[in-house]
Design an enzyme around this catalytic site. Structure first.
Site, mmCIF file in Angstrom:
data_model
loop_
_atom_site.group_PDB
_atom_site.id
_atom_site.type_symbol
_atom_site.label_atom_id
_atom_site.label_comp_id
_atom_site.label_asym_id
_atom_site.label_seq_id
_atom_site.Cartn_x
_atom_site.Cartn_y
_atom_site.Cartn_z
ATOM 1 C CE LYS A 109 -4.108 1.330 2.743
ATOM 2 N NZ LYS A 109 -4.881 0.962 3.959
ATOM 3 C CG LEU A 119 -5.272 6.537 4.036
ATOM 4 C CD1 LEU A 119 -4.138 6.647 5.049
ATOM 5 C CD2 LEU A 119 -4.875 5.609 2.899
ATOM 6 C CB SER A 133 -8.296 2.191 2.941
ATOM 7 O OG SER A 133 -7.447 1.646 3.922
ATOM 8 C CB ILE A 166 -8.165 1.805 11.388
ATOM 9 C CG1 ILE A 166 -8.305 2.342 12.831
ATOM 10 C CG2 ILE A 166 -8.978 2.668 10.421
ATOM 11 C CD1 ILE A 166 -7.709 3.711 13.048
ATOM 12 N N GLY A 167 -10.683 -0.356 10.261
ATOM 13 C CA GLY A 167 -12.131 -0.556 10.267
ATOM 14 C C GLY A 167 -12.562 -1.634 9.287
ATOM 15 N N GLY A 168 -11.545 -2.261 8.654
ATOM 16 C CA GLY A 168 -11.851 -3.291 7.667
ATOM 17 C C GLY A 168 -10.949 -3.190 6.443
ATOM 18 C CB SER A 169 -8.356 -0.696 5.606
ATOM 19 O OG SER A 169 -9.209 0.419 5.620
#
Lengths: 555, 555
Positions: free
Chosen positions: B138, B187, B213, B234-237
């Protein structure tokens, strides 16, 4: 409109609440049998008094190493009732001498001790690794259905519904809870004075502080009214009282011991984490406490903890000289900000010298890395809300600000109501400092670091203002063991030629004379890398045995 | 006064910066030899294209399991130069098909590959566990002296001076860095669209998102332009792109993999911690990545990490049926807030049914515990500064807000500039929720939890709005593995009788039809307790082998 019942209750003066609380405490002291006489003429040094009042058996029990007590308790060669009675008696006496207790719990403790004794008889084996051992605790640790005020008058009627996690584990392991101990207003002093009870003084010299914020524990363990107690530490609150009272204390790495169930301000602040840890009369006591808690796998119930078992395998490789240890000990005598008083420098220098001759031990100097920066960062992060929560808790009752509350909150130029962005910026500074220190430590190649616990031994009341030697390791979250080494000697004279470096250094320099600090214990701090708690304990076990430490008598 | 040079530079329009960045990218793609032809007629399903353009050797290499490649690379039966060339070619093609690359690094990668090949020849052994393996990353992961913009136009000229910690370790282990991949503005999308490059689309269906992301990684690995890459979550990235592209992804527990050296907003926010982790074409790839990083003891240099070695001993006790495993698998099909689409429910139900017949495995239903509360807490903590840092980074260049940036920052009613006191209050809510969930999990007795990765397979562009199935585990900081299972089938018809429970559920329900989601991979998530990353990986290794997963072909 007439004031409602709750409002009329709120109108009770803080003095009245404090007086009532003192009376409640006195009643719990009076419930100890046989009763302890009042000490009419309080001596400067309280430590010889217990031997003049307690029975030989009580003296023998209370001056035993907790590890030996556990061996005798689990084999029924001592009963928990007898041990608990002895500690209740000595704790009651300690209260009369140094003002370290918030309440004793003689009835509940003796009932539980009796139940444990009969459990052992019935089952032929102890209930757990702490079978029958009386332990004391700082008042802020929640006990189900007992009031808990954390030294704020306005919190006098708070009553937790459940035990702190740590108590559940210690009780499951067989401990007997018999005493709760004093703490300062705000819990943010390196001394112990509140508007409930005034100051807790040092058993070795009542003009000196017991340290803080776990100062009730420190004094109680110091005078052997407890052999093992619970403290907490966010800037030195286990280590200052351990050092000032000549006992052992461990500030473990965060995330190792259970934290749920305390009464305090700012419990959710995570930029600098408070930790819980033991104070004990022996290193064995520190170890059995910590190991028992970790062996209980507290991370299952408390997900903020790290599932790192207590390591029982040797933490140092064998030395080539057949010593069984190969360890590199760094020595830091001065943080470059505030120079320690002569007794501290003398003890550290003597230790370093003798350590050079211990098989397997290599001694190297260790330079401080911007410890003043560390203090700026940590003191800016302590009260990120500008101290609002502390101030509200103080002011809600009208109680006055104690001098060291003013010092740490009002006179501390780093206290500021931060925005989230400012807090993130300080957190970034913290992390950069931690990274730089990790590299500095790695470059030095040391295993553990020997250093002062403070800029002097226990200072006179209301003068403990320099946190650098302890808060440094809170910022870094490194495990620290405090251990007794010596006492202040008349020959530890003032260095008249010393020219202070700065205002804090000048303040500290002027505090000292061997007369003012007479008889105060001199302790040292052994620091390890994050999560290397076992290594720190094992290193001191080895060193202490080889050097015949401590070099002074404390009882 | 005339504008200074720096001001005139600041006046460059965002469009001009974006165009220049695209041109720079194109130049790096054009530098791949032999060159990849432009694809004039972009098909809905890009996955068959590579086989029509690449050589049989390139196809064979790029479709190999990274574990097999490592075996061949370390024994010199494949050269790193050949493997790197093949991946460069397929990545260049991937870019033309799905727009997933920010730059390729053919020259540096081939030089390094050549050096590694000669190292192996010279020393007769590989340099480390990743010897010669090309990996992608990334873009936000810092590379020394290469620009890093984290998808903000205003950050186009940021140039880190040092590699990210993770890159140093992976490179030391022998990896070859050859590709950097796209990410969305802020992001904080579960898709990948920026004003630099537009949207990264799904290789299986270009009307669908690659997820985000880490969506560039997801698409690149999905189309086999990489076999192993670095994402963050941090939330599903990590998990959304892994799931959407039919590959493996691991969101490890925080504190296990090195995080230092990223370019992003809010890097010091610690209320919800981002983590770094792998996306790979095989579970073996996930494992070798994670183990290599942990074996390098990253905690020595990065003190925020926990010194937990990668556990190589079996994480499950032997089953009585001789299975070698005794595991209890919870199954959660629906979080009680937004019901997953038919293909997800179908795949989970088939899996649960088949799992019941796997020796040693016990399958039990697992009820969600207030997952809507979890979302309220986490979405309130994500942007504790009210989104100021994100907004400033966007607005500094004048670039427009992408639809999903507006969604997560402007339309999210939980985004608010918090005071420190409010933040502490939310942190306390977070901790109470974590404690309740730990108890809920403990009561269920499960080892691992099988659940959806999202409320559907890869959705159409700009419609990925429900984070609950992934963010849930960020709030709890539980390790999660994503693995491919199936694909959307024409028989996964809409449940016309379904009556949505709430607005989010209605929105999600209306998104779906088997035609719109045609050919999309269907993946599942396997979740474990904090720090039990090894257990999650081992459980899927076992289950996948027994069930012959995945049940669809992706290349």
């Amino acid at each position: 409109m007439l004031p409602a019942a709750s409002s009329s209750k709120a109108l009770e003066s803080w003095q009245s609440i404090a007086k009532r609380t003192q009376q409640q405490r006195e009643a719990t002291i009076a419930a100890v049998h046989p009763p302890i006489p009042d000490i009419l003429d309080l001596p400067l040094d309280s430590t010889p008094i217990p031997k003049t009042i307690l029975t030989p058996t009580e003296i023998s029990i209370t001056e035993s190493d907790p590890v030996d007590l556990l061996a005798k308790l689990s084999s029924a060669s001592l009963s928990s009732v007898d041990v608990t009675k002895a500690f209740l008696r000595r704790a009651a006496l300690a209260q009369k001498l140094v003002n370290c207790i918030t309440e004793l719990m003689p009835q509940a403790a003796l009932e539980r001790a009796g139940w444990l004794d009969s459990y052992l008889k019935r089952h032929g084996k102890p209930i757990g690794p702490l079978h029958g051992l009386p332990i004391s605790t700082k008042e802020m640790i929640n006990i189900a259905r007992q009031s808990c005020n954390a030294a704020f008058i306005s919190w006098h009627d708070r009553t937790p519904t459940a035990n702190a996690h740590i108590l559940d584990i210690l009780l499951d392991a067989g401990a007997v809870l018999y005493a709760r101990t004093t703490q300062p207003q705000t819990l943010m002093h390196l001394e112990t004075s509140s508007n409930y009870f005034g100051a807790t003084v040092n058993p070795f010299n009542r003009l000196l502080t017991s340290g803080g914020s776990s100062g009730g524990e420190g004094a109680l363990v110091g005078i052997r009214g407890s052999c093992l107690g619970i403290g907490t530490d966010i800037g030195g609150s286990i280590r200052s009282p351990a050092a000032n009272n000549g006992v052992y204390g461990l500030r473990p790495t965060s995330g190792r011991l259970p934290m749920q169930g305390m009464t305090a301000t700012m419990l959710s602040a995570e930029h600098i984490l408070a930790v819980i840890g033991p104070l004990s009369t022996s290193l064995g006591g520190v170890k059995v406490f910590t190991k028992t808690l970790i062996d209980a796998r507290p991370w299952v119930r408390e997900p903020g903890l790290v599932p790192l078992p207590w390591k029982t395998e040797a933490q140092f490789p064998a030395g080539k000289d057949g010593s069984g240890k190969r360890m590199r000990v760094g020595v830091l005598t001065d943080d470059g900000v505030v120079r320690p008083h002569p007794p501290i420098l003398r003890a550290l220098s003597a230790l370093a010298e003798k350590l050079k001759h211990v098989p397997g031990v290599e001694v190297v100097p260790f330079a401080p890395l911007a410890h003043d920066t560390a203090w700026t960062i940590i003191s800016s992060l302590y009260f990120a809300d500008g101290g609002s929560e502390e101030s509200s808790a103080i002011e809600a009752s009208g109680e006055p600000w104690r001098p060291l509350s003013k010092f740490i909150l009002h006179e501390n130029k780093n206290v500021k109501k931060l925005s989230i962005a400012e807090m993130w910026d300080l957190t970034a500074q913290r992390d950069a400092y931690r990274t730089a220190y990790a590299e500095h430590w790695e470059d030095s190649g040391i295993d553990v670091l020997l250093c002062p616990v403070g800029p002097g031994a226990a200072p006179q009341l209301d003068t403990a203002r320099y946190w650098g030697y302890t808060a440094q390791w809170n910022l870094l979250d490194y495990p620290c063991l405090v251990a007794p080494v010596s006492k202040v000697l008349p020959t530890d004279t003032v260095d008249e030629s010393y020219v202070p470096r700065n205002e804090d250094d000048a303040y500290n320099h002027l505090l000292y004379s061997p007369e003012k600090y007479a008889n105060a214990p001199v302790s040292v701090q052994l620091v390890g890398r994050r999560y290397e708690d076992e290594k720190v304990v094992e290193a001191w076990e080895y060193v202490q045995g080889k050097l015949g430490l401590p070099w002074a008598a404390y009882v």
